[in-house]
Motif scaffolding. Structure first.
Motif, PDB file in Angstrom:
ATOM      1  N   SER A 168      78.987   4.571  19.449  1.00  0.00           N
ATOM      2  CA  SER A 168      78.266   3.330  19.147  1.00  0.00           C
ATOM      3  C   SER A 168      79.143   2.252  18.533  1.00  0.00           C
ATOM      4  O   SER A 168      78.646   1.192  18.167  1.00  0.00           O
ATOM      5  CB  SER A 168      77.097   3.631  18.219  1.00  0.00           C
ATOM      6  N   ALA A 214      82.322   4.571  29.324  1.00  0.00           N
ATOM      7  CA  ALA A 214      80.938   4.527  29.797  1.00  0.00           C
ATOM      8  C   ALA A 214      80.741   5.451  30.991  1.00  0.00           C
ATOM      9  O   ALA A 214      79.739   6.170  31.077  1.00  0.00           O
ATOM     10  CB  ALA A 214      80.558   3.097  30.167  1.00  0.00           C
ATOM     11  N   ARG A 243      76.838   9.141  22.402  1.00  0.00           N
ATOM     12  CA  ARG A 243      77.207   7.769  22.737  1.00  0.00           C
ATOM     13  C   ARG A 243      78.039   7.205  21.597  1.00  0.00           C
ATOM     14  O   ARG A 243      77.618   7.184  20.442  1.00  0.00           O
ATOM     15  CB  ARG A 243      75.939   6.929  22.941  1.00  0.00           C
ATOM     16  N   ASN A 251      80.735  -2.688  25.279  1.00  0.00           N
ATOM     17  CA  ASN A 251      79.807  -3.547  26.020  1.00  0.00           C
ATOM     18  C   ASN A 251      79.678  -3.132  27.477  1.00  0.00           C
ATOM     19  O   ASN A 251      79.104  -3.857  28.281  1.00  0.00           O
ATOM     20  CB  ASN A 251      80.252  -5.013  25.953  1.00  0.00           C
ATOM     21  N   ILE A 290      78.400  -0.765  30.628  1.00  0.00           N
ATOM     22  CA  ILE A 290      77.274   0.070  31.029  1.00  0.00           C
ATOM     23  C   ILE A 290      77.588   0.639  32.410  1.00  0.00           C
ATOM     24  O   ILE A 290      77.914  -0.113  33.338  1.00  0.00           O
ATOM     25  CB  ILE A 290      75.959  -0.728  31.085  1.00  0.00           C
ATOM     26  N   LYS A 303      77.098   4.535  28.302  1.00  0.00           N
ATOM     27  CA  LYS A 303      77.427   3.288  27.611  1.00  0.00           C
ATOM     28  C   LYS A 303      78.593   3.483  26.665  1.00  0.00           C
ATOM     29  O   LYS A 303      78.744   4.560  26.065  1.00  0.00           O
ATOM     30  CB  LYS A 303      76.218   2.779  26.828  1.00  0.00           C
ATOM     31  N   ARG A 304      79.413   2.430  26.516  1.00  0.00           N
ATOM     32  CA  ARG A 304      80.528   2.428  25.575  1.00  0.00           C
ATOM     33  C   ARG A 304      80.919   0.987  25.344  1.00  0.00           C
ATOM     34  O   ARG A 304      81.172   0.254  26.313  1.00  0.00           O
ATOM     35  CB  ARG A 304      81.698   3.235  26.142  1.00  0.00           C
ATOM     36  N   GLN A 340      84.846   0.658  29.950  1.00  0.00           N
ATOM     37  CA  GLN A 340      84.226   1.086  31.200  1.00  0.00           C
ATOM     38  C   GLN A 340      84.518   2.548  31.490  1.00  0.00           C
ATOM     39  O   GLN A 340      83.645   3.295  31.932  1.00  0.00           O
ATOM     40  CB  GLN A 340      84.709   0.211  32.358  1.00  0.00           C
ATOM     41  N   THR A 363      72.809   7.140  32.877  1.00  0.00           N
ATOM     42  CA  THR A 363      73.413   5.893  32.419  1.00  0.00           C
ATOM     43  C   THR A 363      74.328   6.198  31.246  1.00  0.00           C
ATOM     44  O   THR A 363      73.924   6.863  30.297  1.00  0.00           O
ATOM     45  CB  THR A 363      72.323   4.896  31.959  1.00  0.00           C
TER      46      THR A 363
END
Length: 176
Positions: free
Chosen positions: A154, A124, A152, A60, A62, A57-58, A121, A55
């Motif tokens: 953040s 992510a 990640r 909002n 996923i 993330k970046r 996206q 998984t």
């Protein structure tokens, strides 16, 4: 008082071999050797279909990423990645971890991504590809870690505060 016993060099060498002597820094040399040999060993994580999952993330966004040996086909949300991410910068962003690891045409990647905008996206999916690569080939971890692909990002948008136009911007001041 306690009596001090004298020891010969042979006695001291036997103690050192047993790991009872400490070096000049005050650490146990035998224990330090054991700790040095127990570096974390990462295992290959593959499902029953031969795929690695991760998984990413970046902001909002996923992304769920599946990686399996193949010809280099990348699919995002059941579409070719070049049509989903039309901008060349975003396409380059997706290929970076594969390029650094020299695995460009060796894996088929299937990703589903939701939330955020296209830039988030793409970040992510890139994060997910990097993590999936390390799950499939743990020996690639140092290369990807050095490139910063496993970290990640953040940074997210700051929330709007009351009494403000945006997060920090004030309303326009009117003197009259």
């Amino acid at each position: 008082m306690a009596e001090t016993e004298t020891k010969t060099l042979e006695d001291l060498s036997a103690l050192k071999e047993a790991g009872a002597l400490k070096d000049a820094a005050g650490t146990d040399t035998a224990a330090a050797a054991v700790v040095a040999n127990t570096a974390p060993v990462y295992e290959k994580k593959i499902d029953k279909l031969g795929r690695a999952y991760a998984t990413g993330k970046r902001k909002n966004a996923i992304a769920r990423v599946w990686l399996k040996p193949g010809t280099g086909k990348i699919t995002v949300n059941k579409r070719e990645f070049a049509t989903y991410f039309a901008r060349p910068v975003l396409q380059m962003l997706l290929k970076q971890p594969l390029d650094v690891a020299n695995r460009l045409d060796q894996f088929d990647i299937m990703a589903t991504v939701s939330g955020g905008g296209l830039s988030g996206q793409a970040g992510a999916v890139r994060h997910g590809i990097s993590k999936a690569l390390t799950n499939f080939e743990p020996e690639l971890r140092p290369i990807l870690k050095k490139g910063g692909f496993l970290t990640r990002d953040s940074r997210v948008v700051e929330r709007k505060k009351y009494g403000r136009a945006k997060a920090r911007r004030s309303f326009q001041f009117s003197k009259r």
